[in-house]
Enzyme design. Structure first.
Site, PDB file in Angstrom:
ATOM      1  N   THR A 177      36.498  45.358  40.492  1.00 42.27           N
ATOM      2  CA  THR A 177      36.953  45.018  39.140  1.00 42.27           C
ATOM      3  C   THR A 177      35.958  44.083  38.445  1.00 42.27           C
ATOM      4  O   THR A 177      36.320  43.052  37.894  1.00 42.27           O
ATOM      5  CB  THR A 177      38.352  44.373  39.183  1.00 42.27           C
ATOM      6  OG1 THR A 177      38.332  43.266  40.103  1.00 42.27           O
ATOM      7  CG2 THR A 177      39.398  45.376  39.622  1.00 42.27           C
TER       8      THR A 177
ATOM      9  N   ASP B 267      45.233  37.054  51.496  1.00 39.06           N
ATOM     10  CA  ASP B 267      46.306  37.016  50.510  1.00 39.06           C
ATOM     11  C   ASP B 267      47.604  37.288  51.271  1.00 39.06           C
ATOM     12  O   ASP B 267      47.721  38.317  51.950  1.00 39.06           O
ATOM     13  CB  ASP B 267      46.075  38.079  49.431  1.00 39.06           C
ATOM     14  CG  ASP B 267      47.056  37.963  48.269  1.00 39.06           C
ATOM     15  OD1 ASP B 267      48.223  37.561  48.509  1.00 39.06           O
ATOM     16  OD2 ASP B 267      46.677  38.284  47.133  1.00 39.06           O
TER      17      ASP B 267
ATOM     18  N   HIS C 258      36.285  39.331  48.861  1.00 34.37           N
ATOM     19  CA  HIS C 258      37.675  39.407  48.398  1.00 34.37           C
ATOM     20  C   HIS C 258      38.508  40.266  49.348  1.00 34.37           C
ATOM     21  O   HIS C 258      38.101  41.383  49.708  1.00 34.37           O
ATOM     22  CB  HIS C 258      37.701  40.010  46.992  1.00 34.37           C
ATOM     23  CG  HIS C 258      38.952  39.748  46.229  1.00 34.37           C
ATOM     24  ND1 HIS C 258      40.170  40.276  46.606  1.00 34.37           N
ATOM     25  CD2 HIS C 258      39.191  39.006  45.109  1.00 34.37           C
ATOM     26  CE1 HIS C 258      41.094  39.879  45.747  1.00 34.37           C
ATOM     27  NE2 HIS C 258      40.535  39.110  44.837  1.00 34.37           N
ATOM     28  N   PRO C 259      39.693  39.795  49.764  1.00 31.19           N
ATOM     29  CA  PRO C 259      40.477  40.540  50.756  1.00 31.19           C
ATOM     30  C   PRO C 259      40.967  41.905  50.288  1.00 31.19           C
ATOM     31  O   PRO C 259      41.210  42.794  51.103  1.00 31.19           O
ATOM     32  CB  PRO C 259      41.666  39.609  51.040  1.00 31.19           C
ATOM     33  CG  PRO C 259      41.781  38.741  49.825  1.00 31.19           C
ATOM     34  CD  PRO C 259      40.374  38.536  49.367  1.00 31.19           C
TER      35      PRO C 259
ATOM     36  N   LYS D 227      51.994  23.262  36.616  1.00 36.06           N
ATOM     37  CA  LYS D 227      52.908  23.430  37.747  1.00 36.06           C
ATOM     38  C   LYS D 227      52.185  23.687  39.066  1.00 36.06           C
ATOM     39  O   LYS D 227      52.803  23.639  40.132  1.00 36.06           O
ATOM     40  CB  LYS D 227      53.895  24.557  37.459  1.00 36.06           C
ATOM     41  CG  LYS D 227      54.870  24.230  36.320  1.00 36.06           C
ATOM     42  CD  LYS D 227      55.846  25.371  36.073  1.00 36.06           C
ATOM     43  CE  LYS D 227      56.815  25.042  34.935  1.00 36.06           C
ATOM     44  NZ  LYS D 227      57.762  26.155  34.680  1.00 36.06           N
TER      45      LYS D 227
ATOM     46  N   VAL E  20      43.950  25.881  44.787  1.00 37.49           N
ATOM     47  CA  VAL E  20      45.008  25.010  45.315  1.00 37.49           C
ATOM     48  C   VAL E  20      46.215  25.787  45.824  1.00 37.49           C
ATOM     49  O   VAL E  20      46.922  25.310  46.727  1.00 37.49           O
ATOM     50  CB  VAL E  20      45.444  23.980  44.253  1.00 37.49           C
ATOM     51  CG1 VAL E  20      46.245  24.651  43.140  1.00 37.49           C
ATOM     52  CG2 VAL E  20      46.224  22.844  44.879  1.00 37.49           C
TER      53      VAL E  20
ATOM     54  N   ALA F 117      44.659  21.276  40.283  1.00 37.76           N
ATOM     55  CA  ALA F 117      46.122  21.248  40.346  1.00 37.76           C
ATOM     56  C   ALA F 117      46.643  20.929  38.948  1.00 37.76           C
ATOM     57  O   ALA F 117      47.095  19.815  38.664  1.00 37.76           O
ATOM     58  CB  ALA F 117      46.588  20.213  41.362  1.00 37.76           C
ATOM     59  N   VAL F 118      46.527  21.905  38.057  1.00 39.59           N
ATOM     60  CA  VAL F 118      46.868  21.727  36.648  1.00 39.59           C
ATOM     61  C   VAL F 118      48.246  22.336  36.372  1.00 39.59           C
ATOM     62  O   VAL F 118      48.573  23.413  36.853  1.00 39.59           O
ATOM     63  CB  VAL F 118      45.795  22.371  35.749  1.00 39.59           C
ATOM     64  CG1 VAL F 118      46.167  22.233  34.269  1.00 39.59           C
ATOM     65  CG2 VAL F 118      44.430  21.728  36.015  1.00 39.59           C
TER      66      VAL F 118
ATOM     67  N   GLU G 105      35.793  34.318  37.743  1.00 35.29           N
ATOM     68  CA  GLU G 105      35.486  35.199  38.884  1.00 35.29           C
ATOM     69  C   GLU G 105      34.516  36.308  38.475  1.00 35.29           C
ATOM     70  O   GLU G 105      33.627  36.688  39.256  1.00 35.29           O
ATOM     71  CB  GLU G 105      36.772  35.798  39.447  1.00 35.29           C
ATOM     72  CG  GLU G 105      36.556  36.639  40.697  1.00 35.29           C
ATOM     73  CD  GLU G 105      37.866  37.099  41.308  1.00 35.29           C
ATOM     74  OE1 GLU G 105      38.365  36.417  42.226  1.00 35.29           O
ATOM     75  OE2 GLU G 105      38.396  38.155  40.863  1.00 35.29           O
TER      76      GLU G 105
END
Length: 295
Positions: free
Chosen positions: A186, A267, A174-175, A66, A153, A63-64, A244
């Protein structure tokens, strides 16, 4: 020791997933690891088996900057749905410890705040994640947990995420890529990067938002990825999707023992598909230009 032995007796976890089958999805990988979908496991039985081991699951979250604003929803929904009635230790990495919200935790649940530096580049925060997790395992987590999940987060839990997710080495499909062929993945395609994957290789495209497993397995993963990220930095190259990309390279040559379906990393921008009977955990819609320091 009990955990290690149980994993050896069922290295892929298949013994826990032999009760039901689905014909509309692929529920096993070419190397015979289970792919966890709704309807492929008995939730009560799998929880009972793992609860008998008296395990603790570490859960890391960054949680870096904002991104600290997403922490309350993450934690509050986790307390409702994530490994309920198991011992869970949250490790919150943040540059804003005073902004970490106070959330009521159930019995057997704990939260540790670990201060980390901020950055003017979100890519740098992403790239340093493997190093920070590796260091935290060495300094603290190795004494406090048996399994670990590393989660994003900016996400929320919506439904049960139970012990069916546990395994020696666990990744999530991955969705956005589970319905396409690998030539659309990718991956990092530049040979100069240590994350390079050739066009004719690859099994699945894994999301960096969720990975986990036994502590020693995830420690090795983070250590290898960290070394590769640092080697790329020395060579002035940054992989297409930072950690990733390196995660996908690692998991290509170190096959996961269990895959989680996109139910475990949806997502919110994506329309639900007919195969996905339940969304358990999803990335929330957000304005990247507003929350990232350099977009």
């Amino acid at each position: 020791q009990r955990i290690r032995e149980s994993e050896q007796h069922s290295p892929s976890g298949l013994i826990l997933f032999c009760f039901f089958s689905r014909t509309d999805v692929v529920a096993v990988t070419p190397w015979l690891a289970p792919i966890v979908w709704e309807g492929t496991f008995d939730p009560d039985l799998v929880d009972t088996i793992y609860k008998s081991m008296n395990i603790t699951i570490a859960t890391t979250v960054f949680a870096v900057g904002k991104y600290v604003r997403f922490l309350r929803d993450f934690l509050e929904t986790a307390e409702k749905h994530f490994l309920v009635d198991f011992n869970v230790r949250y490790y919150v990495f943040t540059d804003r410890p005073d902004d970490v919200p106070s959330v009521n935790l159930s019995q057997g649940r704990h939260l540790s705040v670990i201060q980390v530096p901020g950055s003017n580049r979100w890519q740098e925060i992403s790239a340093r994640r493997m190093e920070i997790i590796q260091t935290a395992i060495e300094r603290q987590i190795s004494r406090e947990a048996d399994y670990i999940f590393c989660l994003d987060v900016d996400s929320k839990f919506h439904a049960r995420w139970g012990a069916e997710s546990l395994g020696r080495l666990v990744a999530v499909i991955h969705p956005w890529f589970y319905q396409v062929t690998r030539d659309h993945f990718t991956y990092e395609r530049r040979p100069a990067s240590t994350a390079y994957i050739p066009m004719d290789e690859g099994d699945y495209y894994y999301a960096g938002a969720v990975f986990g497993g036994l502590l020693e397995e995830v420690y090795t993963l983070t250590k290898v990825c960290r070394n590769q990220l640092e080697e790329d930095a020395r060579n002035s190259i940054e992989a297409a999707w930072q950690e990733e990309s390196h995660l996908n390279r690692y998991l290509l040559y170190n096959k996961p023992s269990k895959l989680l379906s996109p139910e475990y990393q949806w997502d919110d921008k994506k329309t639900k598909t007919k195969e996905v009977k339940v969304i358990r955990f999803s990335s929330v819609v957000k304005n990247y230009a507003e929350i990232r320091p350099n977009v």
